[in-house]
Design a protein around this motif. Structure first.
Motif, PDB file in Angstrom:
ATOM      1  N   ALA A  96      15.989  86.313 -62.696  1.00 55.99           N
ATOM      2  CA  ALA A  96      14.756  86.146 -63.197  1.00 55.99           C
ATOM      3  C   ALA A  96      14.545  86.681 -64.583  1.00 55.99           C
ATOM      4  O   ALA A  96      13.953  86.151 -65.309  1.00 55.99           O
ATOM      5  N   GLU A  97      15.055  88.002 -64.544  1.00 50.83           N
ATOM      6  CA  GLU A  97      15.167  88.680 -65.805  1.00 50.83           C
ATOM      7  C   GLU A  97      15.920  87.852 -66.949  1.00 50.83           C
ATOM      8  O   GLU A  97      15.605  87.854 -67.904  1.00 50.83           O
ATOM      9  N   TYR A 102      16.922  84.557 -71.890  1.00 51.16           N
ATOM     10  CA  TYR A 102      17.459  83.250 -72.308  1.00 51.16           C
ATOM     11  C   TYR A 102      16.148  82.597 -72.954  1.00 51.16           C
ATOM     12  O   TYR A 102      16.229  81.709 -74.008  1.00 51.16           O
ATOM     13  N   THR A 103      15.005  82.516 -72.371  1.00 50.03           N
ATOM     14  CA  THR A 103      13.821  81.887 -72.816  1.00 50.03           C
ATOM     15  C   THR A 103      13.373  82.553 -74.228  1.00 50.03           C
ATOM     16  O   THR A 103      12.924  81.972 -75.367  1.00 50.03           O
ATOM     17  N   TRP A 113      21.745  75.716 -78.648  1.00 52.19           N
ATOM     18  CA  TRP A 113      21.884  75.122 -77.535  1.00 52.19           C
ATOM     19  C   TRP A 113      22.214  76.044 -76.215  1.00 52.19           C
ATOM     20  O   TRP A 113      21.917  75.773 -74.941  1.00 52.19           O
ATOM     21  N   ARG A 114      22.902  77.089 -76.518  1.00 54.43           N
ATOM     22  CA  ARG A 114      23.408  77.973 -75.640  1.00 54.43           C
ATOM     23  C   ARG A 114      22.341  78.553 -74.698  1.00 54.43           C
ATOM     24  O   ARG A 114      22.502  78.584 -73.244  1.00 54.43           O
ATOM     25  N   PHE A 115      21.150  78.875 -75.192  1.00 56.64           N
ATOM     26  CA  PHE A 115      20.110  79.444 -74.378  1.00 56.64           C
ATOM     27  C   PHE A 115      19.812  78.305 -73.395  1.00 56.64           C
ATOM     28  O   PHE A 115      19.155  78.754 -72.183  1.00 56.64           O
ATOM     29  N   LEU A 116      19.588  77.166 -73.496  1.00 58.84           N
ATOM     30  CA  LEU A 116      19.178  75.965 -72.708  1.00 58.84           C
ATOM     31  C   LEU A 116      20.392  75.899 -71.636  1.00 58.84           C
ATOM     32  O   LEU A 116      19.997  75.725 -70.425  1.00 58.84           O
ATOM     33  N   ARG A 117      21.523  75.890 -72.008  1.00 60.82           N
ATOM     34  CA  ARG A 117      22.782  75.864 -71.140  1.00 60.82           C
ATOM     35  C   ARG A 117      22.434  77.088 -69.864  1.00 60.82           C
ATOM     36  O   ARG A 117      22.457  76.658 -68.814  1.00 60.82           O
ATOM     37  N   TYR A 118      22.419  78.271 -70.572  1.00 62.32           N
ATOM     38  CA  TYR A 118      22.393  79.400 -69.465  1.00 62.32           C
ATOM     39  C   TYR A 118      21.249  79.328 -68.754  1.00 62.32           C
ATOM     40  O   TYR A 118      21.280  79.580 -67.683  1.00 62.32           O
ATOM     41  N   ARG A 119      20.091  78.984 -69.238  1.00 64.06           N
ATOM     42  CA  ARG A 119      18.776  79.240 -68.632  1.00 64.06           C
ATOM     43  C   ARG A 119      18.642  77.845 -67.752  1.00 64.06           C
ATOM     44  O   ARG A 119      18.399  77.985 -66.631  1.00 64.06           O
ATOM     45  N   GLY A 120      19.201  76.761 -67.893  1.00 66.65           N
ATOM     46  CA  GLY A 120      19.454  75.674 -66.946  1.00 66.65           C
ATOM     47  C   GLY A 120      20.212  76.115 -65.693  1.00 66.65           C
ATOM     48  O   GLY A 120      19.715  75.552 -64.632  1.00 66.65           O
TER      49      GLY A 120
END
Length: 339
Positions: A96-97, A102-103, A113-120
């Motif tokens: 959750a943290e 990543y958000t 796009w890495r942040f979308l990949r990891y958050r996804g």
């Protein structure tokens, strides 16, 4: 509530591509990830499972998360520092943290796009499949070649119960192994779908889920033909559970051979039994399949894909069928656990 703990670094890899330099926010206006309160009180649940159980992280006795947090504060214009913090939070099941990190990274570096990949990926862990799909589809728009984006997007579709879309997404990646897309993409250490054609250890997890997606989506003849392409002569250094399950699907191994030596307390067991349950369900052995899903949904390794698959089947996708056998009469999950 059941307190569930496990460390599961599945396919955690880093990619370091930014398509263009983002417009940087002045340091004094940055909203940096703040984990100080969580460090003082790490025993708060991360998520709620589809069965209603609280899912807990691990205590960071070594202060490794705090060290990565400090690196972000010292290098606020460095996207990799945010990624490193998120991955460290993930390693302690503080997903959750990590989603918050990543958000903030996605807001700060909107073209990365890495942040979308990891958050996804972590939204899958949170059992928020619709949100995961939105992130991973957005990441796919930015990078058509990433193996990880295709893999986790396919999983998000699968867990949601959209088996046709899952099979198509896995197939999209596989098609690039045979006919690479033109043009260059700098994936910065992350494998492309094309790269995976040289590494069967990468191929077999994708093949495992694609076969199950075809079967669960009613494409039985396609699934049968697909399994025939799995060679019993491959030699793998990793992901052998996926490979041996594929040989079971192919008919090369029988059930007892495939499960032989698989300890019920291991990740290996969860992979094999996930394949068995989905296979049995389509074959009409639904009571047996539902019993496996029920057992796996209660496994302490709560962020393992096999547990998430079991929850999604037992409490959502196949809930009605499992209820017929007296196995699915569980209370509905709370609204916070639903998409």
């Amino acid at each position: 509530m059941m307190r569930l703990l496990i460390l599961f670094p599945f396919l955690l890899s880093t990619s370091f591509a930014q398509l263009a330099p983002p417009a940087l926010t002045p340091v004094e206006k940055l909203k940096l990830p703040d984990t100080s309160e969580e460090q003082k009180n790490p025993d708060q649940p991360q998520f709620v499972s589809l069965s209603g159980n609280s899912l807990f992280g691990l205590r960071d006795e070594k202060g490794e998360i705090a060290a990565k947090q400090k690196a972000v504060e010292e290098n606020p214009n460095e996207a990799n520092a945010y990624i490193a913090l998120g991955l460290m939070q993930d390693s302690y099941l503080r997903h959750a943290e990590a989603i918050q990190t990543y958000t903030q990274g996605a807001e700060r570096f909107p073209q990365d796009w890495r942040f979308l990949r990891y958050r996804g990926q972590r939204l899958i862990t949170a059992r928020k499949f619709d949100e995961a799909i939105r992130d991973l589809e957005a990441a796919r728009e930015k990078t058509k070649k990433s193996f990880d984006v295709a893999y986790y997007l396919g999983l998000a579709y699968y867990f949601k119960g959209d088996f046709e879309e899952a099979a198509n997404e896995f197939g999209r990646c596989e098609s690039q192994m045979k006919a690479p897309l033109p043009g260059e993409e700098d994936l910065r250490g992350l494998k492309s779908c094309e790269d995976a054609r040289e590494d069967q250890a990468y191929q077999v997890p994708l093949m495992f889920w694609r076969y199950l997606a075809l079967r669960r989506g009613g494409q039985l003849e396609q699934a049968k033909a697909y399994a025939e392409a799995v060679s019993p002569l491959w030699t793998l250094s990793a992901n052998k559970a996926f490979y041996e399950a594929l040989l079971y699907f192919r008919g090369t191994k029988d059930l007892s051979e495939m499960m032989e030596g698989s300890n019920e307390a291991t990740r290996d067991y969860l992979i094999r039994s996930t394949g068995v349950a989905a296979h049995l369900f389509v074959e009409g052995e639904r009571q047996k399949a539902c019993a496996i899903w029920q057992r796996n949904s209660l496994d302490v390794k709560w962020n393992h894909l096999g547990v998430i698959a079991a929850e999604s089947e037992f409490y959502r996708n196949s809930r009605a069928a499992c209820t017929l056998y007296g196995l699915g009469d569980k209370p509905a999950p709370p609204p916070a656990a639903q998409n």
